[in-house]
Write a protein that holds these residues in place. Structure first.
Motif, mmCIF file in Angstrom:
data_model
loop_
_atom_site.group_PDB
_atom_site.id
_atom_site.type_symbol
_atom_site.label_atom_id
_atom_site.label_comp_id
_atom_site.label_asym_id
_atom_site.label_seq_id
_atom_site.Cartn_x
_atom_site.Cartn_y
_atom_site.Cartn_z
ATOM 1 N N VAL A 1 18.321 40.233 -11.071
ATOM 2 C CA VAL A 1 17.981 40.702 -12.414
ATOM 3 C C VAL A 1 17.447 39.526 -13.233
ATOM 4 O O VAL A 1 18.142 38.520 -13.393
ATOM 5 C CB VAL A 1 19.210 41.302 -13.131
ATOM 6 N N PRO A 2 16.223 39.619 -13.762
ATOM 7 C CA PRO A 2 15.694 38.527 -14.595
ATOM 8 C C PRO A 2 16.573 38.301 -15.825
ATOM 9 O O PRO A 2 17.001 39.251 -16.479
ATOM 10 C CB PRO A 2 14.305 39.029 -15.007
ATOM 11 N N ILE A 3 16.852 37.037 -16.115
ATOM 12 C CA ILE A 3 17.639 36.678 -17.288
ATOM 13 C C ILE A 3 16.814 35.749 -18.166
ATOM 14 O O ILE A 3 16.202 34.797 -17.674
ATOM 15 C CB ILE A 3 18.967 36.012 -16.889
ATOM 16 N N CYS A 4 16.803 36.038 -19.440
ATOM 17 C CA CYS A 4 16.006 35.281 -20.408
ATOM 18 C C CYS A 4 16.931 34.676 -21.450
ATOM 19 O O CYS A 4 17.838 35.341 -21.957
ATOM 20 C CB CYS A 4 14.994 36.217 -21.059
ATOM 21 N N LYS A 5 16.702 33.411 -21.779
ATOM 22 C CA LYS A 5 17.428 32.756 -22.860
ATOM 23 C C LYS A 5 16.510 32.621 -24.068
ATOM 24 O O LYS A 5 15.370 32.179 -23.943
ATOM 25 C CB LYS A 5 17.913 31.365 -22.427
ATOM 26 N N VAL A 6 17.030 33.000 -25.236
ATOM 27 C CA VAL A 6 16.248 32.905 -26.472
ATOM 28 C C VAL A 6 17.001 32.075 -27.498
ATOM 29 O O VAL A 6 18.217 31.924 -27.423
ATOM 30 C CB VAL A 6 15.935 34.305 -27.045
ATOM 31 N N ASP A 7 16.267 31.553 -28.462
ATOM 32 C CA ASP A 7 16.901 30.760 -29.518
ATOM 33 C C ASP A 7 17.768 31.632 -30.418
ATOM 34 O O ASP A 7 18.880 31.244 -30.791
ATOM 35 C CB ASP A 7 15.837 30.044 -30.351
ATOM 36 N N HIS A 8 17.249 32.818 -30.763
ATOM 37 C CA HIS A 8 17.976 33.701 -31.677
ATOM 38 C C HIS A 8 17.835 35.152 -31.220
ATOM 39 O O HIS A 8 16.727 35.605 -30.914
ATOM 40 C CB HIS A 8 17.449 33.563 -33.112
ATOM 41 N N ILE A 9 18.948 35.874 -31.182
ATOM 42 C CA ILE A 9 18.948 37.270 -30.767
ATOM 43 C C ILE A 9 18.049 38.114 -31.665
ATOM 44 O O ILE A 9 17.316 38.981 -31.193
ATOM 45 C CB ILE A 9 20.392 37.838 -30.775
ATOM 46 N N LYS A 10 18.099 37.864 -32.969
ATOM 47 C CA LYS A 10 17.291 38.674 -33.895
ATOM 48 C C LYS A 10 15.798 38.536 -33.610
ATOM 49 O O LYS A 10 15.054 39.522 -33.695
ATOM 50 C CB LYS A 10 17.605 38.301 -35.349
ATOM 51 N N ASP A 11 15.354 37.341 -33.269
ATOM 52 C CA ASP A 11 13.939 37.150 -32.952
ATOM 53 C C ASP A 11 13.555 37.958 -31.714
ATOM 54 O O ASP A 11 12.460 38.531 -31.642
ATOM 55 C CB ASP A 11 13.642 35.670 -32.719
ATOM 56 N N ALA A 12 14.460 38.009 -30.727
ATOM 57 C CA ALA A 12 14.204 38.803 -29.520
ATOM 58 C C ALA A 12 14.102 40.283 -29.871
ATOM 59 O O ALA A 12 13.244 41.013 -29.338
ATOM 60 C CB ALA A 12 15.300 38.564 -28.486
ATOM 61 N N ILE A 13 14.968 40.735 -30.762
ATOM 62 C CA ILE A 13 14.942 42.140 -31.186
ATOM 63 C C ILE A 13 13.618 42.467 -31.871
ATOM 64 O O ILE A 13 12.987 43.494 -31.584
ATOM 65 C CB ILE A 13 16.134 42.435 -32.110
ATOM 66 N N PHE A 14 13.168 41.591 -32.764
ATOM 67 C CA PHE A 14 11.887 41.817 -33.445
ATOM 68 C C PHE A 14 10.739 41.863 -32.438
ATOM 69 O O PHE A 14 9.818 42.678 -32.560
ATOM 70 C CB PHE A 14 11.633 40.704 -34.471
ATOM 71 N N HIS A 15 10.795 40.994 -31.432
ATOM 72 C CA HIS A 15 9.742 40.958 -30.406
ATOM 73 C C HIS A 15 9.741 42.269 -29.624
ATOM 74 O O HIS A 15 8.676 42.836 -29.352
ATOM 75 C CB HIS A 15 9.972 39.774 -29.474
ATOM 76 N N LEU A 16 10.908 42.735 -29.236
ATOM 77 C CA LEU A 16 11.003 43.992 -28.492
ATOM 78 C C LEU A 16 10.506 45.159 -29.336
ATOM 79 O O LEU A 16 9.749 46.014 -28.851
ATOM 80 C CB LEU A 16 12.446 44.233 -28.053
ATOM 81 N N GLN A 17 10.908 45.192 -30.587
ATOM 82 C CA GLN A 17 10.466 46.269 -31.472
ATOM 83 C C GLN A 17 8.952 46.251 -31.636
ATOM 84 O O GLN A 17 8.306 47.312 -31.647
ATOM 85 C CB GLN A 17 11.160 46.142 -32.832
ATOM 86 N N GLY A 18 8.381 45.054 -31.729
ATOM 87 C CA GLY A 18 6.937 44.928 -31.838
ATOM 88 C C GLY A 18 6.209 45.362 -30.584
ATOM 89 O O GLY A 18 5.012 45.658 -30.625
ATOM 90 N N SER A 19 6.941 45.413 -29.482
ATOM 91 C CA SER A 19 6.361 45.852 -28.199
ATOM 92 C C SER A 19 6.644 47.325 -27.930
ATOM 93 O O SER A 19 6.424 47.813 -26.822
ATOM 94 C CB SER A 19 6.933 45.008 -27.052
ATOM 95 N N GLY A 20 7.159 48.027 -28.934
ATOM 96 C CA GLY A 20 7.392 49.456 -28.802
ATOM 97 C C GLY A 20 8.685 49.814 -28.089
ATOM 98 O O GLY A 20 8.807 50.914 -27.539
ATOM 99 N N ILE A 21 9.652 48.898 -28.113
ATOM 100 C CA ILE A 21 10.930 49.128 -27.434
ATOM 101 C C ILE A 21 12.027 49.316 -28.483
ATOM 102 O O ILE A 21 12.262 48.431 -29.311
ATOM 103 C CB ILE A 21 11.264 47.945 -26.502
#
Length: 245
Positions: free
Chosen positions: A150-170
């Motif tokens: 399973v691919p695992i991704c590390k991000v600086d901030h969870i909220k930024d990841a959420i915004f990115h996902l939302q911007g991608s239609g998720i």
């Protein structure tokens, strides 16, 4: 010096960082000082590596060797970029299903979740660089090897990841008891990312403010909450159930 999953000693850790070794986390003895320790901290921060200050007793439990006040755990996997995971999932024609772990702290819970994620077709797991459980031997063992699938991704901030996902239609859905909405009222038959919280405090309140939906599991006993890996399994299998229809 180095063994299969640890590096101990300040200079050895610095050299490992400079050589590009994938380090999951560095544990540093509280109140450690000196030029070499300052050099280590500079290297850690320059590479944005997860670290924490711990009592010397913890370091002594981690290794019987002369650790000089610092022990690093080596990641058994390479981490992925969030955008690459999203693009790869889309290009393969899959309906996206991502899992966000908001500072989950226990490696065995992490491993159990990874195992369930692999079984339910999760396309990627997103964790925060700071404050998250390490990917170590316990994680690998508890995941039954699923950590390699399973691919695992590390991000600086969870909220930024959420915004990115939302911007991608998720759509983003947080698992929390702080809602009146039941898990079975949520439509998971669309691109979605599920957010699971820390074992003690749950999903961070600041994260709850930016998700698209919140959902809880119905509870009929006197215990107020489930183990996070069990709760995660219930959410993921509800996704599977809906997508089988």
């Amino acid at each position: 010096m180095k063994n299969d999953n640890q590096i101990f000693g300040i200079r050895a850790i610095i050299e490992a960082i400079q050589s590009g070794t994938i380090i999951d986390k560095v544990f540093i003895q509280k109140e450690s000082q000196g030029d070499l320790m300052r050099e280590l901290l500079k290297s850690i921060k320059s590479k944005n590596i997860n670290f924490s200050y711990v009592p010397v007793e913890k370091l002594n439990r981690m290794t019987a060797m002369n650790h000089q006040g610092a022990v690093a755990t080596i990641s058994p996997i390479a981490f992925h970029e969030l955008e690459d995971m999203i693009v790869s999932t889309t290009e393969q024609g899959k309906m996206p299903l991502f899992l966000i772990l908001d500072q989950l702290s226990d490696a065995r819970n992490f491993g159990a979740i990874i195992r369930t994620a692999e079984c339910t077709g999760v396309n990627g797991i997103i964790i925060q660089k700071q404050g998250s459980a390490p990917v170590n031997g316990d994680t690998v063992k508890t995941s039954a090897g699923a950590v390699f699938n399973v691919p695992i991704c590390k991000v600086d901030h969870i909220k930024d990841a959420i915004f990115h996902l939302q911007g991608s239609g998720i759509k983003t859905v947080a698992a929390t008891e702080k809602t009146d909405q039941n898990i079975y009222d949520i439509n998971f038959n669309e691109p979605v990312a599920i957010i699971m919280g820390n074992e003690e405090r749950g999903v961070n309140p600041s994260v709850l403010k930016v998700v698209d939906e919140k959902a809880k599991l119905p509870m009929y006993g006197t215990i107020e909450s489930l183990n996070v890996s069990v709760a995660c399994g219930a959410f993921l299998y509800e996704v599977v159930r809906q997508r089988l229809v």
